[in-house]
Design an enzyme around this catalytic site. Structure first.
Site, PDB file in Angstrom:
ATOM      1  N   ASP A  90       0.853  -1.197   0.000  1.00 22.70           N
ATOM      2  CA  ASP A  90       0.000   0.000   0.000  1.00 22.70           C
ATOM      3  C   ASP A  90       0.888   1.247   0.000  1.00 22.70           C
ATOM      4  O   ASP A  90       1.629   1.491   0.959  1.00 22.70           O
ATOM      5  CB  ASP A  90      -0.896   0.023   1.240  1.00 22.70           C
ATOM      6  CG  ASP A  90      -1.835   1.221   1.202  1.00 22.70           C
ATOM      7  OD1 ASP A  90      -2.808   1.166   0.425  1.00 22.70           O
ATOM      8  OD2 ASP A  90      -1.570   2.216   1.904  1.00 22.70           O
ATOM      9  N   TYR A 131       3.328   9.943   0.677  1.00 21.24           N
ATOM     10  CA  TYR A 131       4.221   9.333   1.664  1.00 21.24           C
ATOM     11  C   TYR A 131       5.696   9.667   1.380  1.00 21.24           C
ATOM     12  O   TYR A 131       6.564   9.441   2.229  1.00 21.24           O
ATOM     13  CB  TYR A 131       4.018   7.809   1.757  1.00 21.24           C
ATOM     14  CG  TYR A 131       2.613   7.384   2.172  1.00 21.24           C
ATOM     15  CD1 TYR A 131       1.721   8.302   2.738  1.00 21.24           C
ATOM     16  CD2 TYR A 131       2.172   6.078   2.005  1.00 21.24           C
ATOM     17  CE1 TYR A 131       0.438   7.925   3.105  1.00 21.24           C
ATOM     18  CE2 TYR A 131       0.883   5.700   2.384  1.00 21.24           C
ATOM     19  CZ  TYR A 131       0.023   6.626   2.923  1.00 21.24           C
ATOM     20  OH  TYR A 131      -1.254   6.254   3.286  1.00 21.24           O
ATOM     21  N   LYS A 185      -2.182   6.305  -4.323  1.00 22.47           N
ATOM     22  CA  LYS A 185      -3.310   7.209  -4.046  1.00 22.47           C
ATOM     23  C   LYS A 185      -3.038   8.591  -4.608  1.00 22.47           C
ATOM     24  O   LYS A 185      -1.916   9.104  -4.509  1.00 22.47           O
ATOM     25  CB  LYS A 185      -3.544   7.316  -2.526  1.00 22.47           C
ATOM     26  CG  LYS A 185      -3.551   5.978  -1.808  1.00 22.47           C
ATOM     27  CD  LYS A 185      -3.925   6.072  -0.348  1.00 22.47           C
ATOM     28  CE  LYS A 185      -3.639   4.755   0.361  1.00 22.47           C
ATOM     29  NZ  LYS A 185      -2.301   4.650   0.940  1.00 22.47           N
ATOM     30  N   HIS A 227      -7.274   9.763  -2.410  1.00 19.32           N
ATOM     31  CA  HIS A 227      -6.778   9.610  -1.034  1.00 19.32           C
ATOM     32  C   HIS A 227      -7.754  10.202  -0.008  1.00 19.32           C
ATOM     33  O   HIS A 227      -7.986   9.628   1.052  1.00 19.32           O
ATOM     34  CB  HIS A 227      -5.405  10.290  -0.925  1.00 19.32           C
ATOM     35  CG  HIS A 227      -4.552   9.770   0.191  1.00 19.32           C
ATOM     36  ND1 HIS A 227      -3.179   9.657   0.096  1.00 19.32           N
ATOM     37  CD2 HIS A 227      -4.862   9.365   1.433  1.00 19.32           C
ATOM     38  CE1 HIS A 227      -2.704   9.197   1.241  1.00 19.32           C
ATOM     39  NE2 HIS A 227      -3.701   9.008   2.065  1.00 19.32           N
TER      40      HIS A 227
END
Ligand SMILES: NC(=O)C1=CN([C@@H]2O[C@H](COP(=O)(O)OP(=O)(O)OC[C@H]3O[C@@H](n4cnc5c(N)ncnc54)[C@H](OP(=O)(O)O)[C@@H]3O)[C@@H](O)[C@H]2O)C=CC1
Ligand SMILES: O=C1CO[C@H](CO)[C@@H](O)[C@@H]1O
Length: 317
Positions: free
Chosen positions: A46, A51, A80, A113
């Protein structure tokens, strides 16, 4: 090698029930974590652009494909679309950037997201002089409409959403030509999401449970916050079953029919979090754990409070 069971989506595609989370995994540690995970048997990773570590995740994926451990088609890679790329003309470019970072030609799953958009700037968290996040008015319906053709172009196998409430999903389902396969939401015993799960299941949308271990490394955690993995009631269940609390928390999701994505960069934990396929919680234990719900949301996204599409600000579940 243990084969991880899969859940089948409403479009017939399958996703391994356990995946590796990568939020907060530092670029310097995530490559090894993903390599370890793939060696251990994980086939689902994931990821997200926000990130800031997709490039390093991509290095691990490439290394494990090149050394023959795994083929691309055996992996399930999620990314995302971040809030600053909701404007329809920015959507494809954002997806292509994640593909480039991850060094792959297609995603298995691409999620919006969050339903709320931020001002379309270079900054991922654009702020005004007072430090407040600058919002964008883009409607997530328009974002979804820009995503739909990308599935047809072969850049992504399935589309989904994350952090959508039931009203937002209802609105999306009225116009979607491509149906979302999952809603990735915070889910653990302190916030078991019973109503949203029932709603999603009634529309054949699977729940992917994020922060399943209580996200102890979330940046805004306070020392006085309750620690899910330290809960004596969960410890008692884990001790009775001869399992760790983390294993019980992961199994809790699987036994409710959810997909689950625990994060770790520690090899021994990545391994033990995957050793959840040889036992099952009884109905009684699932019900007991259900009773620990206390509306204990850990990822409230306070930076977006006041946004008209903030998902957690009204009675909508
Ligand atoms: N869509 C969204 O908005 C969101 C998605 N997510 C996704 O869900 C994933 C998981 O959620 P996340 O919030 O990271 O938190 P988790 O609930 O997965 O908890 C991760 C933390 O638990 C620790 N940990 C992992 N396994 C064990 C274990 N067996 N024993 C003790 N401690 C353990 C990790 O430490 P260490 O790494 O040091 O081993 C880390 O500190 C994210 O990484 C991300 O991929 C998360 C939040 C929001
Ligand atoms: O996935 C997530 C974790 O990190 C993001 C940025 O801080 C969060 O907004 C999001 O929910």
């Amino acid at each position: 090698m243990v084969r991880v069971p899969t859940v089948t989506f409403n479009n017939g595609k399958s996703i391994p029930v356990v995946g590796l989370g990568t939020w907060k995994s530092k670029p310097g540690e995530v490559t090894q974590a993903v390599k370890d995970a793939i060696d251990i048997g994980y086939r689902h990773i994931d990821c997200a652009f926000v990130y800031g570590n997709e490039k390093e995740v991509g290095e691990a994926i490439t290394a494990k494909i090149n050394d023959g451990t795994v083929k691309r088609e055996e992996l399930f890679i999620t990314s995302k679309l971040w809030n600053t790329f909701h404007r329809p003309d920015l959507v494809k470019g954002a997806l292509l950037k994640s593909l480039e970072n991850l060094q792959i030609k297609y995603l298995d799953l691409y999620l919006i997201h969050w339903p709320q958009a931020y001002k379309e700037e270079a900054e991922l968290f654009p702020t005004d002089e007072a430090g407040k996040i600058q919002f964008s008015e883009v409607d997530y319906i328009d974002t979804w409409k820009a995503l739909e053709p990308l599935a047809g172009e072969g850049l992504v196998k399935s589309l989904g959403v994350s952090n959508f409430n039931s009203g937002q999903l209802k609105r999306l389902l009225q116009v979607a030509s491509v149906k979302p396969v999952t809603n990735q939401i915070e889910c653990h015993p302190y916030l078991n999401q019973r109503r949203l799960k029932d709603f999603c299941e009634s529309h054949d949308i699977k729940i992917t449970a994020y922060s399943p271990l209580g996200s102890p490394d979330r940046p805004w955690a306070k020392p006085e916050d309750p620690q899910l993995m330290e809960d004596p009631k969960l410890k008692a269940i884990a001790d009775r079953l001869g399992k760790t609390v983390a294993q019980v928390l992961i199994r809790y999701q699987i036994d409710r029919g959810n997909i689950v994505i625990p994060k770790s960069v520690t090899r021994s934990r990545i391994e033990s979090n995957f050793q959840v396929l040889d036992f099952k919680l009884s109905h009684e234990d699932v019900s007991l754990i259900d009773s620990f719900d206390c509306n204990g949301r850990l990822v409230p996204m306070t930076a977006s409070l006041g946004h008209k599409y903030h998902p957690f600000e009204n009675d909508e579940f």
